[in-house]
Scaffold this active site. Structure first.
Site, mmCIF file in Angstrom:
data_model
loop_
_atom_site.group_PDB
_atom_site.id
_atom_site.type_symbol
_atom_site.label_atom_id
_atom_site.label_comp_id
_atom_site.label_asym_id
_atom_site.label_seq_id
_atom_site.Cartn_x
_atom_site.Cartn_y
_atom_site.Cartn_z
ATOM 1 N N THR A 194 0.821 -1.212 0.000
ATOM 2 C CA THR A 194 0.000 0.000 0.000
ATOM 3 C C THR A 194 0.855 1.261 0.000
ATOM 4 O OG1 THR A 194 -1.575 1.294 1.321
ATOM 5 C CG2 THR A 194 -0.102 -0.151 2.534
ATOM 6 N N TYR A 198 -2.110 0.566 9.918
ATOM 7 C CA TYR A 198 -2.286 -0.172 8.662
ATOM 8 C C TYR A 198 -1.031 -0.069 7.809
ATOM 9 C CZ TYR A 198 -3.684 -1.055 3.851
ATOM 10 O OH TYR A 198 -3.722 -1.501 2.548
#
Length: 329
Positions: free
Chosen positions: A116, A140
């Site tokens: 990501t 995250y």
């Protein structure tokens, strides 16, 4: 190639499974169905299991003797990761360690990792390149950064070669209407706005209007899920052809603000809906746009849907026709 896809019943994984199958690969999906759907894998065999189940994971890997693993299984909601960080480190980081350990024991040689742009945090330069410092500002992003490091270290210590694909903001749906994001209570901007447009929500909230961007709202680089799925197939081809391990940004190199996206959804749908304004969410950077030049050079890949109205149009069609048709079956 014989390929195992973890999280292959989810949004991005299921689109990729379909493209892998169409390319002639033998695919087995490994998914606990916590957020995915069995129908989404099509005709691919599905092993329902958790990555924390070492016995089942090892048995699946050893029985099938996979050439490659594509790893999508993860939690992905940034605000949730801020509120419950240990849950994210357990599922995203620890379970990736378990998977890598099992792959090493089974002799898997190729690995494609779903990473990501959140690993960059709040990059100082735009567009952001793969050389930018990794400084995630939420659990995250940190959980994915740790997984990338484990993969890099294992690659250096073994024959495993890998591609880590750093996604920017994924959106859209299969143009045929057979696949799309079906997860309840989704937080992805384009899906939420499309749900508001078709009456599934009573509106949409814009989180923060005081960012250092042209209209004060967050700016993101949106990539169509179909283009992203094809990037995974090409990453696998890169490894199959003997390519070296790579880390690649997956985006178009063009950013749109939250307000621009909302206006695109209203324009494409021909409908108005309520827009509310709230405070910034924890863990949200103001602007993240990809420098995708490295991916364009490394992979036999070019975007097909690099247009905001096209992405929104496919997402709208899924909400209006594709998903209701799927749920009615």
């Amino acid at each position: 190639m014989r390929v195992m896809v973890t999280g292959g019943a989810g949004y991005i994984g299921s689109h990729t499974v379909r493209h892998l199958t169409a390319a002639g690969h033998q695919v087995v999906v490994y998914d606990n169905l916590s957020t995915g759907f069995a129908w989404a894998v099509g005709d691919a065999p599905l092993v329902r299991g958790d990555l924390a189940d070492h016995a089942l994971l090892a048995e699946t890997l050893n029985r099938n003797r996979f050439d490659a693993v594509l790893h999508f299984a993860a939690y992905t909601v940034v605000p949730e990761s801020v509120c419950d960080p240990l849950r994210y480190y357990a599922n995203n980081t620890l379970n990736t360690w378990r998977l890598l350990q099992a792959c090493a024991e089974a002799g898997v040689e190729h690995f494609v990792f779903s990473s990501t742009a959140a690993v960059y945090g709040m990059p100082e330069q735009m567009p952001v390149s793969e050389e930018a410092p990794l400084a995630p500002i939420n659990p995250y992003g940190a959980s994915k950064m740790m997984s990338e490091r484990m993969l890099m270290d294992l690659g250096a210590a073994s024959d495993l070669r890998y591609v880590s694909l750093r996604y920017f903001n994924v959106a859209g749906a299969d143009p045929s209407g057979e696949l799309g994001q079906a997860t309840a209570n989704a937080t992805h901007l384009i899906k939420v706005a499309c749900e508001a447009a078709v009456g599934q929500r009573d509106g949409i909230t814009v989180f923060g209007t005081d960012y250092s961007t042209p209209d004060g709202t967050c700016v993101r680089d949106f990539i169509h899920v179909e283009d992203l799925a094809r990037a995974h197939v090409q990453a696998l081809a890169h490894l199959e052809e003997g390519g070296e391990s790579r880390v690649l940004n997956c985006g178009y190199g063009r950013g749109y603000s939250v307000l621009e996206v909302i206006e695109a959804v209203k324009r494409c749908s021909g409908r108005d809906f309520q827009v509310r304004y709230g405070a910034r969410r924890a863990g949200d950077p103001g602007e993240v746009v990809a420098d995708n030049s490295r991916m364009l050079a490394a992979l036999d890949w070019r975007p097909r849907y690099a247009d905001l109205d096209t992405i929104v149009g496919h997402a709208l069609a899924w909400e209006e026709e594709g998903l209701p048709r799927r749920l009615a079956r």
